[in-house]
Design an enzyme around this catalytic site. Structure first.
Site, PDB file in Angstrom:
ATOM      1  CG  ASP A 136     -88.262  36.261  63.932  1.00  0.00           C
ATOM      2  OD1 ASP A 136     -87.830  37.108  63.134  1.00  0.00           O
ATOM      3  OD2 ASP A 136     -89.265  36.425  64.641  1.00  0.00           O
ATOM      4  CG  HIS A 180     -89.432  38.669  68.516  1.00  0.00           C
ATOM      5  ND1 HIS A 180     -90.100  37.691  69.204  1.00  0.00           N
ATOM      6  CD2 HIS A 180     -89.869  39.840  69.024  1.00  0.00           C
ATOM      7  CE1 HIS A 180     -90.907  38.243  70.083  1.00  0.00           C
ATOM      8  NE2 HIS A 180     -90.789  39.551  69.986  1.00  0.00           N
ATOM      9  NE  ARG A 275     -75.066  59.716  58.026  1.00  0.00           N
ATOM     10  CZ  ARG A 275     -74.209  60.614  58.518  1.00  0.00           C
ATOM     11  NH1 ARG A 275     -73.662  60.407  59.699  1.00  0.00           N
ATOM     12  NH2 ARG A 275     -73.887  61.694  57.819  1.00  0.00           N
ATOM     13  NE  ARG A 284     -93.245  40.144  58.541  1.00  0.00           N
ATOM     14  CZ  ARG A 284     -93.921  40.738  59.543  1.00  0.00           C
ATOM     15  NH1 ARG A 284     -93.357  40.888  60.725  1.00  0.00           N
ATOM     16  NH2 ARG A 284     -95.132  41.148  59.353  1.00  0.00           N
TER      17      ARG A 284
HETATM   18  O1  F6P Z   1     -91.569  37.472  63.837  1.00  0.00           O
HETATM   19  C1  F6P Z   1     -91.294  38.116  62.639  1.00  0.00           C
HETATM   20  C2  F6P Z   1     -91.003  39.565  62.885  1.00  0.00           C
HETATM   21  O2  F6P Z   1     -90.719  40.181  61.647  1.00  0.00           O
HETATM   22  C3  F6P Z   1     -89.855  39.838  63.873  1.00  0.00           C
HETATM   23  O3  F6P Z   1     -88.601  39.655  63.287  1.00  0.00           O
HETATM   24  C4  F6P Z   1     -90.165  41.250  64.286  1.00  0.00           C
HETATM   25  O4  F6P Z   1     -89.666  41.504  65.570  1.00  0.00           O
HETATM   26  C5  F6P Z   1     -91.674  41.280  64.281  1.00  0.00           C
HETATM   27  O5  F6P Z   1     -92.095  40.210  63.457  1.00  0.00           O
HETATM   28  C6  F6P Z   1     -92.283  42.549  63.772  1.00  0.00           C
HETATM   29  O6  F6P Z   1     -93.649  42.470  64.002  1.00  0.00           O
HETATM   30  P1  F6P Z   1     -94.735  43.368  63.297  1.00  0.00           P
HETATM   31  O7  F6P Z   1     -94.851  42.942  61.873  1.00  0.00           O
HETATM   32  O8  F6P Z   1     -95.976  43.105  64.067  1.00  0.00           O
HETATM   33  O9  F6P Z   1     -94.253  44.794  63.408  1.00  0.00           O
END
Ligand code: F6P
Length: 357
Positions: A136, A180, A275, A284
């Site tokens: 983020d 986030h 869409r 990630r």
């Molecule tokens: O903080 C990293 C993040 O990937 C955010 O971008 C996202 O909102 C959140 O974590 C998702 O969290 P989780 O992996 O708990 O679903």
């Protein structure tokens, strides 16, 4: 002899392993003898005494590996001072395990929530050095967090791939980007992927402005439009609501996320085919990009240097192209948001990108 504890907490990201390797190699290459204990699954390992002594081999061959070899978990700061379901005082338990292992320092890799707990441990008298991780890039005290650039690459790739199919079918496509409550990831991936409309939490949108932009593109002969929408994007009406009113609205919210709400509104107002694509946690996942490998290694190495000098209570961050140490009390509890007046936003607007404002 130095005895170090290490843990990764919160949502994972790319280059956690690279950062830990950076710390460990720096320590193992120093003259002083070092023992590194890895706590498993974030603060959970520190609370419940789940750890193992790590060797040089643990840090070998992990530079390019995604995730974290120690495991991670979310241990909310909000409830860290409440006893667990068996009445255990979690903060006392973490201190006890720290003292039992006779640690000189904890190396904690994490984002916002993680830093609040790290600072609490510092206030409780533990030596702590932290490293800023999160896709983020919303951590106060550092211009950049590791994981961010890798996620920008992945989200950009998602937008690139959508571009070709959107063009073939003449559709409106929304790519929902993580981040986030902040828009760094969406803005960077959106610009890199050539998105026509970028919606970020820091700039509340007006749905009519979005539809206007899509129509303008149509009138100019572009049959398709790409929107990069931050998962935290918010409309002007919602941004004007009080916390209580917004909570009430969300109780009855029927969409999986904001992108689906925007998609329905665009369809209704324009009659166009829309869409939604959500790359989600792919952002990630996987191997860190070269930038993050180098960046995390450098931060890790500087953290190792601080530990060798016995300088504790800092996050190793990055400011104005320099690696810096930032006091933990300055970092904890603050969110870094994108400045809507930042030059990157102005430049994006000059390129014709709409922010829906
Ligand atoms: O903080 C990293 C993040 O990937 C955010 O971008 C996202 O909102 C959140 O974590 C998702 O969290 P989780 O992996 O708990 O679903």
């Amino acid at each position: 002899m130095k005895r170090i504890g290490m843990l990764t907490s919160g949502g994972d990201c790319q280059a956690l392993n690279a950062a830990m390797r950076g710390v460990a190699k720096t320590l193992f290459n120093a003259k002083e003898e070092v023992e590194i204990y890895g706590f498993l699954n974030g603060y959970q390992g520190l609370i419940y005494g789940k750890f193992r002594l790590l060797t040089y081999a643990d840090f070998s061959g992990i530079l390019t590996k995604g995730g974290t070899f120690l495991g991670s978990s979310r241990t909310p700061f909000k409830t860290i001072q409440d006893p667990d379901e068996n009445g255990l005082d979690k903060v006392a338990a973490m201190k006890q395990n720290y003292y039992k292992l006779q640690l000189d320092c904890l190396v904690i890799l994490g984002g916002n929530g993680t830093h609040k707990t790290a600072n609490l441990l510092r206030e409780q008298g533990l030596n702590v050095v932290t490293l800023p991780k999160t896709i983020d890039n919303d951590l106060w005290g550092t211009d950049m967090t590791f994981g961010f650039q890798s996620a920008v690459d992945i989200a950009t790739d998602a937008i690139d791939r959508i571009h070709t199919t959107a063009a073939s079918h003449g559709r409106v496509f929304i790519v929902e980007v993580m981040g986030h409550k902040v828009g760094f990831l969406t803005l960077n991936a959106g610009m890199a992927g050539g998105a026509d409309i970028i919606l970020i939490p820091e700039i509340p949108y007006d749905i009519d402005k979005i539809v206007e932009k899509i129509k303008e593109r149509h009138d100019r002969g572009s049959a398709f439009t790409i929107l990069a929408v931050a998962e935290g994007a918010i409309s002007k009406e919602d941004a004007a609501l009080s916390k209580k009113e917004y909570k009430k609205k969300m109780e009855k919210y029927k969409y999986p996320s904001v992108s689906y709400e925007i998609a329905e509104q665009i369809k209704e107002k324009s009659g166009l085919d829309v869409r939604v694509t959500v790359p989600g946690h792919t952002q990630r996942g996987g191997s860190p990009c070269p930038y993050d490998r180098v960046f995390a290694s450098r931060l890790g190495s500087e953290a190792g240097k601080l530990i060798l000098k016995g300088e504790y209570g800092f996050m190793v961050g990055y400011k104005n192209r320099e690696i810096v140490k930032v006091p933990l009390e300055e970092v904890a509890g603050k969110l870094k948001m994108l400045d809507p007046k930042a030059s990157i936003v102005k430049e994006a607007k000059m390129l014709g990108i709409s922010f829906g404002d």
